[in-house]
Design a protein around this motif. Structure first.
Motif, PDB file in Angstrom:
ATOM      1  N   ILE A 126      45.238 -22.157 -11.490  1.00  0.00           N
ATOM      2  CA  ILE A 126      46.054 -21.798 -10.329  1.00  0.00           C
ATOM      3  C   ILE A 126      45.121 -21.477  -9.161  1.00  0.00           C
ATOM      4  CG2 ILE A 126      47.791 -20.232  -9.379  1.00  0.00           C
ATOM      5  CD1 ILE A 126      48.730 -19.671 -12.217  1.00  0.00           C
ATOM      6  N   VAL A 127      45.336 -22.159  -8.044  1.00  0.00           N
ATOM      7  CA  VAL A 127      44.558 -21.900  -6.823  1.00  0.00           C
ATOM      8  C   VAL A 127      45.529 -21.449  -5.741  1.00  0.00           C
ATOM      9  CG1 VAL A 127      42.939 -22.822  -5.129  1.00  0.00           C
ATOM     10  CG2 VAL A 127      42.902 -23.682  -7.488  1.00  0.00           C
ATOM     11  N   PRO A 128      45.633 -20.157  -5.451  1.00  0.00           N
ATOM     12  CA  PRO A 128      46.565 -19.672  -4.422  1.00  0.00           C
ATOM     13  C   PRO A 128      46.142 -20.118  -3.022  1.00  0.00           C
ATOM     14  CG  PRO A 128      45.928 -17.898  -5.922  1.00  0.00           C
ATOM     15  CD  PRO A 128      44.996 -19.033  -6.160  1.00  0.00           C
ATOM     16  N   ARG A 129      47.121 -20.239  -2.145  1.00  0.00           N
ATOM     17  CA  ARG A 129      46.881 -20.660  -0.768  1.00  0.00           C
ATOM     18  C   ARG A 129      46.123 -19.596   0.022  1.00  0.00           C
ATOM     19  NH1 ARG A 129      45.578 -21.262   3.604  1.00  0.00           N
ATOM     20  NH2 ARG A 129      46.555 -22.330   5.367  1.00  0.00           N
ATOM     21  N   HIS A 130      46.475 -18.321  -0.171  1.00  0.00           N
ATOM     22  CA  HIS A 130      45.929 -17.248   0.659  1.00  0.00           C
ATOM     23  C   HIS A 130      45.000 -16.360  -0.156  1.00  0.00           C
ATOM     24  CE1 HIS A 130      49.794 -18.212   2.851  1.00  0.00           C
ATOM     25  NE2 HIS A 130      48.879 -18.397   3.770  1.00  0.00           N
ATOM     26  N   PRO A 131      43.770 -16.143   0.318  1.00  0.00           N
ATOM     27  CA  PRO A 131      42.816 -15.343  -0.464  1.00  0.00           C
ATOM     28  C   PRO A 131      43.254 -13.903  -0.676  1.00  0.00           C
ATOM     29  CG  PRO A 131      41.970 -15.833   1.742  1.00  0.00           C
ATOM     30  CD  PRO A 131      43.183 -16.676   1.553  1.00  0.00           C
ATOM     31  N   GLN A 132      44.069 -13.369   0.248  1.00  0.00           N
ATOM     32  CA  GLN A 132      44.508 -11.985   0.065  1.00  0.00           C
ATOM     33  C   GLN A 132      45.450 -11.834  -1.125  1.00  0.00           C
ATOM     34  OE1 GLN A 132      45.014 -13.875   2.777  1.00  0.00           O
ATOM     35  NE2 GLN A 132      47.016 -13.529   3.731  1.00  0.00           N
ATOM     36  N   ARG A 133      45.894 -12.947  -1.711  1.00  0.00           N
ATOM     37  CA  ARG A 133      46.786 -12.891  -2.863  1.00  0.00           C
ATOM     38  C   ARG A 133      46.058 -13.140  -4.189  1.00  0.00           C
ATOM     39  NH1 ARG A 133      50.513 -16.411  -3.597  1.00  0.00           N
ATOM     40  NH2 ARG A 133      51.780 -14.903  -4.738  1.00  0.00           N
ATOM     41  N   PHE A 134      44.747 -13.317  -4.156  1.00  0.00           N
ATOM     42  CA  PHE A 134      44.014 -13.600  -5.397  1.00  0.00           C
ATOM     43  C   PHE A 134      44.256 -12.513  -6.442  1.00  0.00           C
ATOM     44  CE2 PHE A 134      40.499 -16.185  -3.054  1.00  0.00           C
ATOM     45  CZ  PHE A 134      41.329 -17.284  -3.023  1.00  0.00           C
TER      46      PHE A 134
END
Length: 461
Positions: A301-309
């Motif tokens: 899974i690669v999230p779009r926004h880094p603040q959601r890692f």
């Protein structure tokens, strides 16, 4: 200031009201930057630039505004082509988000300058233009700023909307604010549209001159070193890989819930991707005769926004899966323990080619919720079979063309996407055909950077 030609009193009133709201909202804007800066400290850096102060830019630069990461990456081939056509070009590169500014640092050369785009109040944009005096302004994709556009018109700076797109949905929404947006659209000297449909909608929105040039994202070349690294990791894994590429909020939880349903079935999927006897339509054996010792697919899974890692990491762990995070290892790759994990989290920046190189099949993030989908062109350029959900209005033509080329498939829901992904894992010939079609599809639509650079430089000449 004298209003641009055609600016009615209603439009001036609407812009005045908009400006007043922004001025009153300035403390909230600063508070928002401070809060976002907790997770991404770059938001707190160079705050005077947000209000048009501290610019110190030599006049005559080509100004490119790329709001965030996607627009910055799309701007890369255009900037490179502008440099080729105009040796010695000085670039003024602006952004709104921290991810955009961080990615934009790689595009700078000696003599270039990087700044924040100012808050769209009359004073801030006036100071910005007085302090930079660019020869031309290039806004990427969808950026329209009422006060900035008016100030540029007054300063004699020709403004171009490059790689321009406008969905039917956005056009309908814009009708509610036409007194504000219509004069901004009219001040554009030129819009360089991705598709004929985009061009028609931009003309309807009020842009006086629109030309179709294609999509800059086709001109982006995958990082071959990252691709090779991902493929090497895939070979070392010894099991198939399903990638959720550039996921958005709501999609990860739904995917993990669906993925849980295959956990007991997954051992029936053999390591080489062949379909075992007694398998169902997804290629996963449901009987007791499951292949002994076979390993289940790896979910990445690669999230779009880094603040959601971190948020996504918690979702994975709460779902009961063992987790490995890309940020925990370096270029040497995952450890044996990491390779045995159920889920990998792609919590790194500017490494999508690595993740596509790792994947046997990818699910397109942003398309399983009504968010318009993410960039599917990069997956095609990396030769990855792609499954997209029903919501791809941000890349409508690219989605249609990829389907026609056989590079992608459309599914109606995430559970169908998971089933199709498992089916493709079990069907190597179909995967190979889709991968070849994807590569050919991406190559066939290149050339937008050359066309756009020529039209932008014509305005300077």
């Amino acid at each position: 200031m004298t209003p641009p030609p055609g600016d009615s009193w209603r439009e001036r009133l609407a812009r005045g009201f908009f400006s007043t709201v922004l001025r009153l909202g300035t403390p909230l804007y600063l508070l928002r930057l401070m809060r976002r800066g907790r997770a991404e400290p770059l938001y707190r850096a160079h705050l005077p630039e947000r209000f048009g102060f501290g610019l110190d830019v030599e006049p005559g630069s080509i100004w490119v505004h790329a709001v965030s990461l996607g627009e910055t990456r799309a701007a890369a081939p255009l900037i490179e082509r502008l440099r080729q056509e105009r040796p010695g070009m000085r670039l003024l590169l602006t952004h709104t988000t921290a991810t955009g500014r961080e990615a934009g640092q790689a595009l700078l050369r000696p003599g270039d300058v990087q700044r924040w785009l100012p808050f769209d109040t009359p004073g801030a944009v006036r100071r910005f233009l007085q302090g930079t005096q660019p020869s031309v302004g290039v806004l990427m994709e969808t950026e329209i700023w009422p006060n900035l556009q008016q100030a540029a018109a007054q300063a004699g700076v020709p403004m171009v909307l490059a790689n321009a797109r406008l969905s039917a949905r956005s056009l309908r929404r814009g009708e509610r604010f036409k007194w504000l947006l219509a004069p901004a659209a009219r001040t554009l000297r030129l819009a360089l549209a991705q598709t004929r449909e985009d061009a028609q909608r931009l003309t309807q929105a009020g842009v006086p001159e629109v030309q179709v040039c294609g999509n800059l994202k086709f001109d982006l070349q995958p990082d071959e070193a990252l691709l090779a690294q991902g493929r090497a990791w895939r070979a070392a894994l010894g099991r198939p890989v399903v990638l959720m590429a550039v996921s958005r909020e709501g999609e990860e939880a739904a995917l993990l819930a669906q993925w849980a349903q295959i956990k007991a079935q997954a051992p029936g999927l053999s390591v080489d991707g062949s379909r075992p006897a007694g398998s169902n339509s997804s290629g996963v054996s449901l009987g007791a005769e499951s292949t002994a010792g076979a390993r289940p697919p790896l979910l990445v899974i690669v999230p779009r926004h880094p603040q959601r890692f971190d948020e996504v990491a918690v979702l994975v762990q709460q779902a009961g899966w063992s987790l490995a995070r890309r940020s925990a290892w370096g270029a040497e790759g995952p450890s044996a323990q990491d390779q045995a994990a159920d889920v990998w989290l792609g919590d790194s920046m500017r490494e999508m080619a690595l993740y596509y190189g790792l994947a046997d099949v990818a699910l397109l993030g942003g398309s399983f919720e009504p968010l318009g989908g993410q960039n599917l062109i990069e997956a095609a350029a990396c030769g990855v079979p792609l499954l997209m959900g029903p919501h791809t209005f941000n890349f409508a033509e690219a989605a249609t063309l990829s389907l026609e080329a056989g590079a992608a498939r459309r599914v109606e829901s995430l559970d169908q996407g998971v089933a199709q992904a498992l089916s493709l894992l079990a069907d190597a010939p179909t995967r190979t055909g889709m991968a070849a079609a994807a590569t050919a599809f991406a190559a066939a639509h290149r050339g937008a950077a050359q066309r756009m650079a020529a039209r932008i430089l014509d305005l300077i000449r």
